[in-house]
Design an enzyme around this catalytic site. Structure first.
Site, short mmCIF file in Angstrom:
data_model
loop_
_atom_site.label_atom_id
_atom_site.label_comp_id
_atom_site.label_asym_id
_atom_site.label_seq_id
_atom_site.Cartn_x
_atom_site.Cartn_y
_atom_site.Cartn_z
N LYS A 1 32.75 40.95 45.63
CA LYS A 1 32.06 41.81 44.66
C LYS A 1 30.69 41.22 44.33
O LYS A 1 30.55 39.99 44.25
CB LYS A 1 32.94 41.95 43.41
N SER B 1 35.38 48.90 37.69
CA SER B 1 34.06 48.71 38.26
C SER B 1 34.05 48.13 39.68
O SER B 1 33.02 48.18 40.33
CB SER B 1 33.26 47.78 37.35
N SER C 1 39.18 46.47 35.99
CA SER C 1 38.31 46.77 37.12
C SER C 1 38.82 46.37 38.49
O SER C 1 38.23 46.75 39.49
CB SER C 1 36.94 46.15 36.91
N1 GLN Z 1 36.36 50.21 32.56
C1 GLN Z 1 36.27 49.02 31.78
C2 GLN Z 1 34.88 48.89 31.21
O1 GLN Z 1 34.08 49.69 31.53
C3 GLN Z 1 36.65 47.82 32.60
C4 GLN Z 1 35.54 47.09 33.24
C5 GLN Z 1 35.96 45.85 33.94
O2 GLN Z 1 37.14 45.51 34.03
N2 GLN Z 1 34.96 45.13 34.44
O3 GLN Z 1 34.60 48.01 30.45
#
Ligand code: GLN
Length: 471
Positions: free
Chosen positions: A73, A148, A172
């Site tokens: 990532k 994400s 995410s």
């Molecule tokens: N959807 C969550 C957010 O927007 C999780 C993001 C993540 O785990 N990086 O914060």
């Protein structure tokens, strides 16, 4: 789309060890798949074949991941490679060191190959908040891959990567895994070093894995786990033998089903997946136990207050001076800060910085931030009490399968609310895994298993039992 063989780490290892393919040929094979599929899917935002081939030339096949290329990532530092968090702010940033997770992968023989697309600074749930454009879901291209870690999930699901690293602050890794039909594991907070993971919300962030199989998840976790002097929050808890746990089955395990997770608001495919998982576990000899996690209603609010508060502080470092983007039009210091941050950050990142600054401001701190911390403690207590009665908890990953890409009807609040089943593990620091569950619908749906702190081995054991039953 051309058919892809979707090789796992375990199958690629066998091909390498049987000399059916060399490490360099494996890189070439993935590179040609990437060149064929990526222009459409946009799962990778950069990859460096020459660097990967240079590493492949010295691959040591006797190591556990010898010659295995892995996608990383874009928020995890890889020495000499762009590490941009899919943000304009870090457009020109090249990592000057390896994250500890990457150091460990290299020490086990793996080759970092490709930086995956993501929501900017890991803030989002659909992969749409990337400065490099959205990623398509290989399982249904009109749909979002989740986020994400959108690119990591899509890269694995499409066969462009054998496996990938993601990061999970509020779901995410697990949520895009569920939406794309791959296995996503988020370990206990502190199990994998965060050194070299670009900070979003440091008390919630964990590196996790996206793989084709539970076995691959165990293989990677084995290599990635352990204490790191460079991350003061990393744990000294001994690392279990994750692969040994895989074949032990679930007979006699007690698995909790929280009533709050069986909401009528879940999509039918999600309810069907949970039912199927519960039935399979029962058939395999586990005992399903109904239980309650009474503070579930407050988890999303607490998560977004804490995550935004920490983000507003962590992202203060992007000032146009130390690294990354700098506005060329600025006049004077204050103007430099504001112009740089105005153009360098996308809308969602700015929304979170503003929210985070607000909840930390002196007039509102007690009403929001202090209260959210109390809720966090209560959520952890709910789980501690639940795990006195059960070994694992079964639940959904997300209330629905993958949403349509660029769905204008969803407000930021609606998007946030869909994190209800993933954020509790981050608030409580627990491990969680998403396993794809065949449920008859057109899109993939994962089910989630949660375990007590450092209960990854047992979690993998039950995940492997589900996977084997559904193969
Ligand atoms: N959807 C969550 C957010 O927007 C999780 C993001 C993540 O785990 N990086 O914060």
């Amino acid at each position: 789309m051309p058919a892809s063989p979707l090789p796992s780490i375990a199958t690629a290892r066998r091909r390498l060890l049987n000399r059916e393919i060399s490490p360099a040929e494996l890189i070439e094979e993935l590179d040609s798949t990437m060149r064929a599929l990526n222009p459409r899917l946009n799962a990778f935002i950069s990859w460096d074949k020459e660097a990967a081939l240079a590493a492949a030339a010295h691959a040591d096949l006797s190591l556990p991941l010898g010659g295995i290329p892995l996608a990383i990532k874009d928020n995890i530092c890889v020495l000499g490679q762009p590490t941009r968090c899919a943000s304009r702010m870090l457009d020109s940033f090249v990592a000057p060191y390896d994250a500890t997770a990457v150091t460990q992968l290299r020490a086990a023989g793996a080759i970092p190959f490709g930086r995956t697309n993501m929501d900017e600074f890991a803030m989002g749930s659909a992969g749409e908040n990337s400065a490099y454009g959205a990623t398509l879901n290989p399982a249904g291209e009109a749909h979002a891959p989740g986020g994400s870690s959108s690119g990591s999930a899509a890269a694995v699901a499409s066969g462009m990567a054998l496996a990938a690293l993601g990061s999970d602050t509020g779901g995410s890794v697990r949520q895009p895994a569920s939406h794309c039909g791959v296995v996503g594991l988020k370990p206990t907070y502190g199990r994998i070093s965060r050194y070299g993971l670009v900070a979003f919300a440091s008390s919630l962030d964990q590196i996790g894995t996206m793989t084709h199989s539970v076995e691959d998840a165990a293989l990677l976790l084995q290599v990635l786990s352990g204490h790191d002097a460079k991350d003061s929050t990393s744990s000294r808890e001994p690392v279990a033998d994750y692969t040994a746990a895989l074949r032990t089955g679930v007979r006699g395990l007690r698995i909790g089903l929280p009533q709050e997770y069986l909401s009528s608001g879940n999509a039918p495919a999600v309810s069907a997946a949970i039912e199927r998982a519960a039935t399979t576990l029962r058939e395999q000899g586990a005992e399903l136990v109904e239980l309650s996690l009474p503070h579930s209603e407050a988890v999303v609010a607490a998560y977004y207050i804490i995550a935004c508060a920490e983000a507003s502080s962590n992202l203060a470092r992007y000032d146009g001076i130390r690294y990354g983007y700098r506005s060329p039009e600025a006049r004077g210091l204050d103007d430099l800060y504001s112009r740089t941050r105005e153009t360098g950050f996308g809308a969602e990142v700015k929304r979170r910085i503003i929210l985070g600054t607000y909840v930390l401001s002196s007039g509102f701190y007690d009403a929001y931030y202090a209260k959210a911390q109390k809720v966090r403690a209560l959520v952890a207590q709910d789980f501690a009490q639940a795990f006195e009665k059960v070994d694992l908890i079964l639940g959904p990953v997300a209330p629905t399968p993958a949403p349509l890409l660029h769905d204008q009807d969803r407000s930021p609040l609606q998007v946030y609310l869909a994190d209800i089943y993933t954020v509790p593990a981050n608030l409580a620091g627990l491990p969680g895994i998403s396993i794809p569950c065949p449920q008859g619908g057109n899109l993939p749906v994962g089910v989630q298993l949660l375990a007590p702190h450092f209960g990854e081995a047992r979690m993998l054991q039950a995940a492997a039992a589900l996977e084997a039953a559904w193969a």
